[in-house]
Design an enzyme around this catalytic site. Sequence first.
Site, PDB file in Angstrom:
ATOM      1  CE  LYS A 266      -3.156   2.945   2.957  1.00  0.00           C
ATOM      2  NZ  LYS A 266      -4.326   2.743   4.663  1.00  0.00           N
ATOM      3  CG  ASP A 271      -5.114   8.410   4.754  1.00  0.00           C
ATOM      4  OD1 ASP A 271      -6.828   8.338   4.127  1.00  0.00           O
ATOM      5  OD2 ASP A 271      -5.434   7.213   5.286  1.00  0.00           O
ATOM      6  CE  LYS A 278      -6.459   8.301   7.941  1.00  0.00           C
ATOM      7  NZ  LYS A 278      -7.262   7.772   8.609  1.00  0.00           N
ATOM      8  CG  ASP A 289      -2.076   5.213   5.097  1.00  0.00           C
ATOM      9  OD1 ASP A 289      -2.372   4.381   5.132  1.00  0.00           O
ATOM     10  OD2 ASP A 289      -3.053   5.616   4.317  1.00  0.00           O
ATOM     11  CG  ASP A 348      -9.870   7.512   6.855  1.00  0.00           C
ATOM     12  OD1 ASP A 348      -9.197   7.270   6.235  1.00  0.00           O
ATOM     13  OD2 ASP A 348     -10.062   7.482   8.382  1.00  0.00           O
ATOM     14  CD  GLU A 350      -7.305   5.781   2.382  1.00  0.00           C
ATOM     15  OE1 GLU A 350      -7.858   4.908   3.017  1.00  0.00           O
ATOM     16  OE2 GLU A 350      -5.788   5.053   2.814  1.00  0.00           O
ATOM     17  NE  ARG A 352     -10.796  -1.512   3.727  1.00  0.00           N
ATOM     18  CZ  ARG A 352     -11.173  -1.077   4.931  1.00  0.00           C
ATOM     19  NH1 ARG A 352     -12.643  -2.074   5.150  1.00  0.00           N
ATOM     20  NH2 ARG A 352     -10.612  -1.047   5.780  1.00  0.00           N
TER      21      ARG A 352
END
Length: 507
Positions: A266, A271, A278, A289, A348, A350, A352
């Site tokens: 990833k 993010d 967030k 991230d 959020d 995201e 996956r």
Amino acid sequence: MKTIKDMKTFETTTSELLIVGVRKNSNLIKGWDQFISFFGNSIEEWIREGDIQTDQKKLTKIPVKTSNSNVKRVLFVGLGDQKKLTEQLLRETFGLVGKELKKLKANSFSIWLESFTAAPIDENDISFLSAEGIGMGYYTIPNYKTTSNEPDTTIETVEFVTEADIDEVVSSFNVGKVYADSVNEARSLVNRPPNLLTAPDLADYAVQLAEQYGFEVEILNKAELEELGMGGILAVNQGSSIEPRMITLKYQAKETFENVVGLVGKGVTYDTGGYSIKPKTGMVGMKGDMGGAAAVLGAMRIVGELRPDQNVVAVIGATDNMISSDAMKPDDVITTYSGKTVEVLNSDAEGRLVLADAVTYAKQQGANYLIDVATLTGGVITALGYDKTGALSNNEAFFDAFIEASIETGEFVWGMPLTESDKKRIRKSDVADLNNSPGSDGHMIFGGGFVGEFVENTPWIHLDIAGTSDAKSAHDLGPKGGTGVMVRTLATLVERFEDLQKERNSF
Ligand code: BES
Ligand code: ZN
Ligand code: ZN
């Protein structure tokens, strides 16, 4: 760190700093009498009286004066009870030694290997572990301070005092050094500010790696992702003014590209959470991230250096997760590269979506085994804290092999259950095949389980490093910040893959 090859004795070593392990019964170490005869009887007295501490992880620096050696200082390293010595304990202890060397601005040292051995841990193991531990401990985070005028120090020369085969000892050291340097590179990627590490920047880094090590490399840009229909990564990228990249590196060791290990990372370079934004306290730190991508790239650096006899493909989905009037919204339905549709319930969640496309692509690029690595969920932190990587798998033997590799590297991994009822909840949607956020109960499993929907029958391990990728405070093996977690375990798995497979009659 550079190494010099000659075997040295207490007499011939040129470095002014000698590193020596001490334990409760140090007088039983082979060569101890000779050591004492060089550096004086008072050392034994200081040990007896506790001025030189033998307790685990205690360091004592003593100036020495002797006319027949160049050594001016001995750094005594407490090893505690010999029976309780483990490789991980030694690695951590050497991490502290690395920190001390950095503080001393030391650029050379000499290490007496036999003073650290304890069966079955031999001189080669000590050589490897000292390179790994000291290399990781020595690391500091690159910074952008304009007031700093301290030149960065590195270790130029290492000498070994040992009776073991010097070629073997040096080659073990060099392997340990490759491991440490690669972890440190991954750490620096995680620590890099997000405005200075965008998806195109991450791709440039991968290209550099490929050029350095002769990997086959492919970088897909936004237009190409659109052409291919990679609706997962594109949806996440939709709110950004910076283009996404799908990065592929191939390392072909065998004549044919089969039995291929696929590493998928990833690479969310920032993010914000998107419209499911967030809170301000949860956003700081989200430059990290892309820790999964960093782990994969770090492992590939080790592969490039050590050139194991194992085919590998690495795929990284790189984008940031931003907000604009173009951004993906909760309620959107997207079509992933696999063709599966997803109802977005939370922008959020995201990672996956990015991994869904990356995993499908890795399979297409020849991966027969998949390991995805991601800072995927806060849920893994709730479940396991900051010191354990959470895992899922669909293949017991493959997972068992991975755990064996992780025990060797000392990186703690804990398997979590993924049940049919979890899968049902991931597949529950009125409008699409899947939803990206089934609930906040046990959501580490939903995150990883979602990725599992795209691996289908390929043997697969999911690693959620949200807790372990970014240290909240300094630890024995490094400073606060990026840890480079999983770099060493992934590389160890790749290096030992065929053996691990054979031991288990394949998986
Ligand atoms: N990048 C985060 C996960 C994360 C949290 C990484 C803390 C590092 C530290 C991920 O994209 C995320 O936001 N996950 C959500 C998922 C939820 C919305 C289903 C989470 O864990 O809260
Ligand atoms: Zn997120
Ligand atoms: Zn994320």
